[in-house]
Design an enzyme around this catalytic site. Structure first.
Site, mmCIF file in Angstrom:
data_model
loop_
_atom_site.group_PDB
_atom_site.id
_atom_site.type_symbol
_atom_site.label_atom_id
_atom_site.label_comp_id
_atom_site.label_asym_id
_atom_site.label_seq_id
_atom_site.Cartn_x
_atom_site.Cartn_y
_atom_site.Cartn_z
ATOM 1 C CB THR B 67 -1.007 -0.054 1.164
ATOM 2 O OG1 THR B 67 -1.938 1.026 1.016
ATOM 3 C CG2 THR B 67 -0.325 0.041 2.524
ATOM 4 C CE LYS B 71 -1.562 0.349 -3.305
ATOM 5 N NZ LYS B 71 -3.001 0.593 -3.546
ATOM 6 C CG ASN B 92 -2.853 -4.257 -5.148
ATOM 7 O OD1 ASN B 92 -2.660 -5.070 -6.046
ATOM 8 N ND2 ASN B 92 -4.023 -4.108 -4.546
ATOM 9 C CG ASP B 108 -5.154 -1.012 -5.603
ATOM 10 O OD1 ASP B 108 -5.621 -1.667 -4.650
ATOM 11 O OD2 ASP B 108 -4.088 -0.368 -5.539
ATOM 12 C CB ALA B 136 -4.805 4.387 -5.859
#
Lengths: 263, 263
Positions: B67, B71, B92, B108, B136
């Protein structure tokens, strides 16, 4: 329930499937309300130093326990050593101080003696045969002497290891440690297996319990299987026996204090 | 009950106290009868590569989850990358193959879309504002497009990151990703926070939900706190909201398959 805030203790061995410390420590955490978890790490000897160095960078790591064959290397790796670790030349616990330095401890000897006493076995005044002068044997010998054992006869095919153990002990307990011989077996009160023999199904016995006198206590430090071939053979001969798990259960409280994991 | 035979999954972050994956994965292990345990590791960015290299030597390690902020570095570290990891430029999840090579995946995006769908939120045909073009955001954008999102307006103060995301997406979904501007806010159906803003109590809001049209869904990827300041503000404005945990719960089955941890 393991959350992201859990403190971490790892148990490093090779093999590692036999370790019981995760179960015992996690039960202690649950009992005491400690937000922590203990997990096994299977690491081969050439990788130990890399893994320990990397664990030094894991901020929620609180401690490392070590089992066969890593105890000598872990002691050498540490920046500081307790008296017990120094004396044994081996460590079964490493704590990373806030300044990043690794402190080595060895609770095997203390745990072994405590385990005997908890089971109602006297140590004071006893003559002991100790099989194995490796990490475990070198930790157990001074703890037995400190608790009042009369003498220790040490058996190990590596004579240099026997001499080293004897030399270390001589400084504090002169004349009480000797190299063991065949004649010793029938004359001792307690015979201790401090070798890894018994962990694997095909292992030889560390010694022949049929050579012991009646009433001699046969103690093992191998925890898995719980009843080793040695303990099974001793029990069949009618000798009293003492399982390896007692050495570990006697150490749990010491681990918690050393790692600062009491609530 | 964690034994010496447990397979190990670690979740690496900085900070790591907020991670929910250990709780969800350990619950899945218990449900499925998997002899495994997932624990958090708090590791700072300069140490990540050392720690991953050392984990490669831990024989009972079955996988690594990553996390913030690891990443991108984890993706670069891997020997092989899935299409999703390649496209996002971030990973991830890392799996160490039997030959010692590290395979990178990124669940993700898939988890975020699955989480929306599991909550009954439509993705197909929707116009989305995506805040954050970091790891993300770069994982979520292609998954949204793959699931049929009509367009994505990307907001990030780092314009190079926005351009990179747009360039990557252009190859597969031409004309559907643009740099976001103030005018976009009142015209989108879904606003997604894909920045870490909201993890810390004093964080700014990633955007002002008062600028959104009524009925716009406000989705967060921050999992801790469960109700971020953003979601709280959106709910106070009467907007529908979607919590970060859904992105994770949609990934658990994929982790188990990737790490080979199904019984």
């Amino acid at each position: 329930m393991i959350s992201g805030t859990a403190d971490l203790v790892v148990v490093i061995g090779d093999p590692v499937a036999q370790v019981r410390a995760p179960a015992l420590l996690n039960a202690a955490f649950a009992r005491l309300g400690v937000d922590g978890v203990t997990v096994p790490l299977h690491v081969a000897p050439p990788q130990l130093e890399n893994v320990l160095s990397a664990l030094g960078a894991v901020e929620n790591l609180r401690g490392v326990l070590l089992t066969v064959p890593h105890k000598l290397a872990a002691c050498a790796f540490a920046d500081r050593r307790s008296a017990a670790a120094e004396q044994a030349g081996s460590a079964n616990a490493l704590w990373r101080a806030p300044n990043g330095r690794w402190h080595a401890e060895n609770f095997d000897g203390l745990g072994f003696v405590t385990g005997l006493q908890d089971e109602g076995r006297r140590v004071e005044g006893r003559d002991v045969a100790l099989f194995g002068a490796g990490g475990a044997g070198r930790a157990i010998a001074p703890a037995l002497l400190d608790a009042g054992a009369a003498s220790i006869a040490v058996f190990d095919p590596d004579e240099a290891r026997v001499d080293e153990l004897r030399t270390r002990a001589e400084r504090w307990w002169p004349g009480r440690v000797r190299r063991g011989g065949v004649a010793d077996l029938a004359q001792i009160d307690v015979a201790v297996n401090a070798t890894p023999l018994g962990m694997r199904p095909g292992d030889d016995l560390p010694f022949d319990p049929a050579k012991l006198a009646g009433g001699t206590l046969v103690a093992d430090i191998v925890m898995e299987p719980e009843i080793t071939r040695l303990l099974h053979a001793a029990a069949e001969l009618g000798l009293p026996t003492h399982q390896g798990i007692h050495m570990l259960s006697g150490q749990i409280d010491h681990y918690l204090s050393f790692f600062g994991l009491r609530n």
